[in-house]
Design an enzyme around this catalytic site. Structure first.
Site, mmCIF file in Angstrom:
data_model
loop_
_atom_site.group_PDB
_atom_site.id
_atom_site.type_symbol
_atom_site.label_atom_id
_atom_site.label_comp_id
_atom_site.label_asym_id
_atom_site.label_seq_id
_atom_site.Cartn_x
_atom_site.Cartn_y
_atom_site.Cartn_z
ATOM 1 N N GLU A 1 0.806 -1.229 0.000
ATOM 2 C CA GLU A 1 0.000 0.000 0.000
ATOM 3 C C GLU A 1 0.838 1.276 0.000
ATOM 4 O O GLU A 1 0.630 2.175 0.814
ATOM 5 C CB GLU A 1 -0.971 -0.024 1.193
ATOM 6 C CG GLU A 1 -1.891 -1.238 1.139
ATOM 7 C CD GLU A 1 -2.753 -1.415 2.396
ATOM 8 O OE1 GLU A 1 -2.762 -0.526 3.254
ATOM 9 O OE2 GLU A 1 -3.405 -2.474 2.509
ATOM 10 N N ASN B 1 2.081 -5.277 -2.965
ATOM 11 C CA ASN B 1 0.680 -5.619 -2.674
ATOM 12 C C ASN B 1 -0.119 -4.343 -2.417
ATOM 13 O O ASN B 1 0.334 -3.459 -1.690
ATOM 14 C CB ASN B 1 0.682 -6.509 -1.413
ATOM 15 C CG ASN B 1 -0.653 -7.139 -1.091
ATOM 16 O OD1 ASN B 1 -1.291 -7.729 -1.966
ATOM 17 N ND2 ASN B 1 -1.070 -7.026 0.163
ATOM 18 N N HIS C 1 -10.293 -6.147 -2.082
ATOM 19 C CA HIS C 1 -11.339 -5.860 -1.086
ATOM 20 C C HIS C 1 -12.457 -5.142 -1.832
ATOM 21 O O HIS C 1 -12.334 -3.957 -2.169
ATOM 22 C CB HIS C 1 -10.781 -4.981 0.038
ATOM 23 C CG HIS C 1 -9.753 -5.680 0.871
ATOM 24 N ND1 HIS C 1 -10.065 -6.761 1.672
ATOM 25 C CD2 HIS C 1 -8.422 -5.480 1.008
ATOM 26 C CE1 HIS C 1 -8.974 -7.190 2.286
ATOM 27 N NE2 HIS C 1 -7.959 -6.426 1.896
ATOM 28 N N GLU D 1 -6.135 -10.857 -0.975
ATOM 29 C CA GLU D 1 -6.951 -10.549 0.211
ATOM 30 C C GLU D 1 -8.428 -10.425 -0.156
ATOM 31 O O GLU D 1 -9.119 -9.521 0.323
ATOM 32 C CB GLU D 1 -6.485 -9.237 0.863
ATOM 33 C CG GLU D 1 -5.012 -9.193 1.201
ATOM 34 C CD GLU D 1 -4.586 -7.910 1.920
ATOM 35 O OE1 GLU D 1 -5.459 -7.162 2.409
ATOM 36 O OE2 GLU D 1 -3.371 -7.670 1.987
ATOM 37 N N ASP E 1 -12.240 -10.186 -0.424
ATOM 38 C CA ASP E 1 -13.534 -10.291 0.254
ATOM 39 C C ASP E 1 -14.483 -9.357 -0.490
ATOM 40 O O ASP E 1 -14.055 -8.458 -1.213
ATOM 41 C CB ASP E 1 -13.470 -10.006 1.766
ATOM 42 C CG ASP E 1 -12.673 -8.776 2.155
ATOM 43 O OD1 ASP E 1 -12.634 -7.815 1.351
ATOM 44 O OD2 ASP E 1 -12.123 -8.750 3.266
HETATM 45 O O1 9MR Z 1 -7.401 -7.957 8.597
HETATM 46 C C1 9MR Z 1 -6.462 -7.128 9.255
HETATM 47 C C2 9MR Z 1 -7.060 -6.582 10.535
HETATM 48 O O2 9MR Z 1 -7.281 -7.632 11.463
HETATM 49 C C3 9MR Z 1 -6.144 -5.532 11.124
HETATM 50 O O3 9MR Z 1 -6.759 -4.923 12.251
HETATM 51 C C4 9MR Z 1 -5.836 -4.486 10.080
HETATM 52 C C5 9MR Z 1 -4.917 -3.415 10.604
HETATM 53 O O4 9MR Z 1 -4.750 -2.402 9.692
HETATM 54 O O5 9MR Z 1 -5.233 -5.103 8.957
HETATM 55 C C6 9MR Z 1 -6.101 -5.994 8.326
HETATM 56 O O6 9MR Z 1 -5.522 -6.530 7.154
HETATM 57 C C7 9MR Z 1 -5.195 -5.587 6.143
HETATM 58 C C8 9MR Z 1 -3.988 -6.138 5.425
HETATM 59 O O7 9MR Z 1 -2.940 -6.409 6.325
HETATM 60 C C9 9MR Z 1 -3.519 -5.173 4.341
HETATM 61 N N1 9MR Z 1 -4.588 -4.844 3.448
HETATM 62 C C10 9MR Z 1 -5.830 -4.392 4.059
HETATM 63 C C11 9MR Z 1 -6.293 -5.409 5.106
HETATM 64 C C12 9MR Z 1 -7.641 -4.995 5.686
HETATM 65 O O8 9MR Z 1 -7.516 -3.794 6.393
#
Ligand code: 9MR
Length: 367
Positions: free
Chosen positions: A177, A219, A255, A285, A287
């Site tokens: 990101e 990513n 997402h 990732e 969903d």
């Molecule tokens: O799913 C993850 C969540 O449990 C955490 O609190 C969060 C913190 O920012 O990160 C989420 O996973 C993220 C991933 O690491 C990177 N892309 C976005 C995902 C959803 O926020």
């Protein structure tokens, strides 16, 4: 968008089958080994289809808080995770703040246990994530580091963590990101603010130095279809490739919002241009969130969306992995981030397979 599979309207029936080569699954909660769990779909599990048919595309899920936990649902979670998927991504366990309570301490117990469990279940592991602006510990973000010290901190983190898992992972998300939304520019954050854009290539070079055999990924989200943000990431990766920086793949997080996904044409064209750079593509990732509680109509749309994205991956030779961001609607990042939305995964809160599951199971079976 697209055709709708007849099957998606049918929530999977509730008896055991287990597939051609897999043993009939038993429920750890059922107590008696001959009693099938109530939520085992009467179809061949996703990973067994992929394995039996020798499909290129591996199928994975992020494993999070319910992984081997004291939660009452954990046993069923583990059963579904091992039964359906042949790739595991630690959802939070390999992030900087999880691994490093202080500069000198490393907490590897939980991610190590995921890697070991995955190997014993013949699953691959995607490493997530080495360098990100989020989930950084306070000792790091509140320190007053010089530029040189910041760079050393990043490089020592990569060397330690990529070194720890050398040879054990199927991919590393090295940089996550790095671009903003809207008019995409370098995203401000701890690393970018102190190191500028060069942190990206420095991170890839350091990961390669620590583990030259594992494919290294950039990513990001909102880069799945054609658009300003995917243009920025495309230009970044084209530049890195042209200058010989060791970057091997692009992770499309995926997402999505049900009914609002990029068109199949846009996804296909975008995947093709990244592939033409010589990059692998992984859906990392996925969903597809709906307003909660979800309706049958929304779940049908969600199923179409899952099917369409998987189909683009199957049709793109460079795309070799399809990972969903969680197993069950019982445990997902979405409701706390987007109140009123959720139900975004393949299994509902009771581990019942949803129309989206049926859609991708059917697609894999008929490929
Ligand atoms: O799913 C993850 C969540 O449990 C955490 O609190 C969060 C913190 O920012 O990160 C989420 O996973 C993220 C991933 O690491 C990177 N892309 C976005 C995902 C959803 O926020």
């Amino acid at each position: 968008m697209g055709r709708r599979l007849l099957a998606v309207a049918t929530v999977m029936t509730l008896a055991a089958c287990g597939g051609d080569s897999s043993p009939t699954p038993t429920s750890p909660e059922a107590g008696t080994p001959n009693t099938p769990p109530p939520t085992t779909p009467m179809v061949t599990p996703l990973r067994r289809i992929v394995e039996n048919r020798g499909l290129r595309v591996k199928i994975g899920a992020a494993a999070g808080a319910l992984f081997n936990s004291t939660d009452a649902a954990s046993a069923q979670y583990m059963t579904v995770l091992a039964r359906e998927f042949n790739v595991l991504t630690p959802e939070n366990e390999m992030k900087f703040s999880s691994l490093r309570p202080s500069r000198t301490e490393y907490r590897y117990a939980r991610p190590d246990s995921m890697v070991t469990w995955a190997a014993s279940n013949n699953m691959l592991v995607r490493g997530h994530v080495l360098v990100w602006h989020s989930q950084l510990p306070n000792w790091l973000t509140s320190g007053s580091w010089t530029t040189a010290e910041t760079r050393t901190l990043m490089l020592e983190h990569i060397a330690a963590v990529a070194g720890r898992y050398k040879g054990k992972l199927a991919a590393w998300d090295v940089v996550n990101e790095a671009y903003t939304d809207g008019t995409p520019t370098l995203r401000p954050g701890f690393w970018a603010d102190r190191l500028g854009r060069s942190y990206i290539e420095d991170a890839f070079r350091a990961a390669y130095a620590a583990d030259s055999a594992t494919p290294l990924y950039y990513n990001d989200y909102n880069i799945e279809g054609l658009g300003a943000k995917s243009d920025s990431v495309y230009n970044l990766l084209r530049d890195l490739k042209a200058r010989g920086v060791p970057v091997h793949g692009i992770g499309m997080q995926m997402h999505l919002i049900a009914g609002q996904i990029p068109t199949v044409e846009s996804l296909t064209a975008n995947f093709a241009r990244f592939a033409a750079l010589g990059l692998k593509i992984q859906i990392t990732e996925m969903d597809v969130r709906v307003p909660t509680p979800g309706t049958a109509a929304m779940f049908a749309t969600q199923a179409d969306n899952y099917r369409d994205v998987l189909n683009v991956c199957l049709q793109t030779t460079a795309c070799d992995m399809f990972v969903v961001w969680g197993v069950t609607d019982r445990a997902s990042w979405i409701p706390s981030t987007f109140p009123g939305q959720g139900d975004a995964l393949l299994f509902d809160r009771d581990f019942v397979a949803k129309p989206a599951y049926t859609a991708i199971n059917t697609l894999l079976s008929t490929r």
